[in-house]
Scaffold this active site. Structure first.
Site, PDB file in Angstrom:
ATOM      1  N   SER A 274       0.831  -1.209   0.000  1.00 22.99           N
ATOM      2  CA  SER A 274       0.000   0.000   0.000  1.00 22.99           C
ATOM      3  C   SER A 274       0.861   1.253   0.000  1.00 22.99           C
ATOM      4  O   SER A 274       1.985   1.252   0.491  1.00 22.99           O
ATOM      5  CB  SER A 274      -0.905   0.011   1.228  1.00 22.99           C
TER       6      SER A 274
HETATM    7  N1  SAH Z   1      -0.580  -4.340   3.949  1.00 21.40           N
HETATM    8  C1  SAH Z   1      -0.047  -5.018   2.804  1.00 21.40           C
HETATM    9  C2  SAH Z   1      -1.108  -5.079   1.736  1.00 21.40           C
HETATM   10  C3  SAH Z   1      -0.871  -6.149   0.736  1.00 21.40           C
HETATM   11  S1  SAH Z   1      -2.150  -6.279  -0.465  1.00 21.40           S
HETATM   12  C4  SAH Z   1       1.164  -4.264   2.290  1.00 21.40           C
HETATM   13  O1  SAH Z   1       1.156  -3.038   2.340  1.00 21.40           O
HETATM   14  O2  SAH Z   1       2.109  -4.894   1.813  1.00 21.40           O
HETATM   15  C5  SAH Z   1      -3.369  -7.243   0.386  1.00 21.40           C
HETATM   16  C6  SAH Z   1      -2.937  -8.609   0.825  1.00 21.40           C
HETATM   17  O3  SAH Z   1      -4.095  -9.277   1.322  1.00 21.40           O
HETATM   18  C7  SAH Z   1      -2.380  -9.497  -0.289  1.00 21.40           C
HETATM   19  O4  SAH Z   1      -1.121  -9.960   0.089  1.00 21.40           O
HETATM   20  C8  SAH Z   1      -3.400 -10.639  -0.371  1.00 21.40           C
HETATM   21  O5  SAH Z   1      -2.827 -11.885  -0.706  1.00 21.40           O
HETATM   22  C9  SAH Z   1      -3.978 -10.643   1.024  1.00 21.40           C
HETATM   23  N2  SAH Z   1      -5.286 -11.271   1.154  1.00 21.40           N
HETATM   24  C10 SAH Z   1      -6.348 -11.177   0.317  1.00 21.40           C
HETATM   25  N3  SAH Z   1      -7.391 -11.879   0.807  1.00 21.40           N
HETATM   26  C11 SAH Z   1      -6.982 -12.433   1.987  1.00 21.40           C
HETATM   27  C12 SAH Z   1      -7.602 -13.274   2.966  1.00 21.40           C
HETATM   28  N4  SAH Z   1      -8.858 -13.704   2.841  1.00 21.40           N
HETATM   29  N5  SAH Z   1      -6.885 -13.639   4.040  1.00 21.40           N
HETATM   30  C13 SAH Z   1      -5.594 -13.227   4.190  1.00 21.40           C
HETATM   31  N6  SAH Z   1      -4.956 -12.445   3.301  1.00 21.40           N
HETATM   32  C14 SAH Z   1      -5.640 -12.044   2.215  1.00 21.40           C
END
Ligand code: SAH
Length: 186
Positions: A33
């Site tokens: 993000s």
């Molecule tokens: N806060 C992180 C955001 C990554 S994007 C950063 O800044 O790096 C969102 C993440 O949520 C992805 O890695 C995706 O694989 C994960 N995600 C999506 N659905 C999910 C679920 N049901 N349970 C756990 N993780 C999930």
């Protein structure tokens, strides 16, 4: 945020862009993000040093590290194995001893460890995840992007003994939350 080396949370090829205020790819079609939204969501949680926090969507682990700097303990769930492995290596390297990770679908929360003082969802949900609201302690805060797969609005849910209060913090754009109480795979 100044304390955490954001460049370590992106691939070497993107390191010179790590401090730009935009999201960057982290592999597996996911993104880290943008700094502004990390700050906004963190601020909305109103954390104190005694708080136990649940994060859904570890991704790069950058947001997790921010939470771990402020709160007592952070429980974080990621559904993609390769991302979680990388994030855990960084948590070890940076010596975060208050981060507990789990591989799997986080849409149902982490009932065994709840209730939580704060919950952050870092992927876009189709609706406010009721299972997560149920795992908020009295006085607990939840931030979650809710909308369709192209754009969402960031909601803050505050729970106390009388019920819940919902505030809309404005528009945002996240990758989708995939799971039992989120979107389907396709
Ligand atoms: N806060 C992180 C955001 C990554 S994007 C950063 O800044 O790096 C969102 C993440 O949520 C992805 O890695 C995706 O694989 C994960 N995600 C999506 N659905 C999910 C679920 N049901 N349970 C756990 N993780 C999930």
């Amino acid at each position: 945020m100044r304390k955490i080396p954001r460049q370590l949370f992106v691939s070497e090829a993107l390191r010179d862009q790590a401090y730009g205020d935009f999201p960057l790819p982290i592999g597996e079609q996911q993104t880290i993000s943008q700094p502004f939204i990390v700050a906004e969501m963190t601020q909305a949680l109103q954390l104190t040093e005694n708080d136990r926090v649940l994060e859904i969507g570890t991704g790069s682990g950058y947001q997790t590290a921010i939470l771990a700097e402020i709160a007592y303990r952070v429980f974080t769930v990621e559904r993609i194995h390769a991302l979680l492995v990388k994030a855990r290596q960084l948590f070890d390297k940076l010596q975060y001893h208050n981060i507990v990770t789990r591989l799997g679908d986080g849409t149902a929360g982490w009932a065994e460890e709840g209730p939580f003082d704060a919950i952050m969802v870092t992927a876009g949900a189709p609706r406010i995840p009721e299972k997560l609201v149920a795992q908020l302690a009295a006085g607990g805060r939840l931030v979650v992007p809710v909308g369709d797969q192209h754009s969402q609005e960031l909601f803050k849910i505050y729970r106390d003994e009388h019920g819940i209060r919902k505030t809309n913090l404005g528009g945002c754009r996240f990758v989708k939350l995939v799971g039992e109480y989120g979107w389907g795979e396709k």
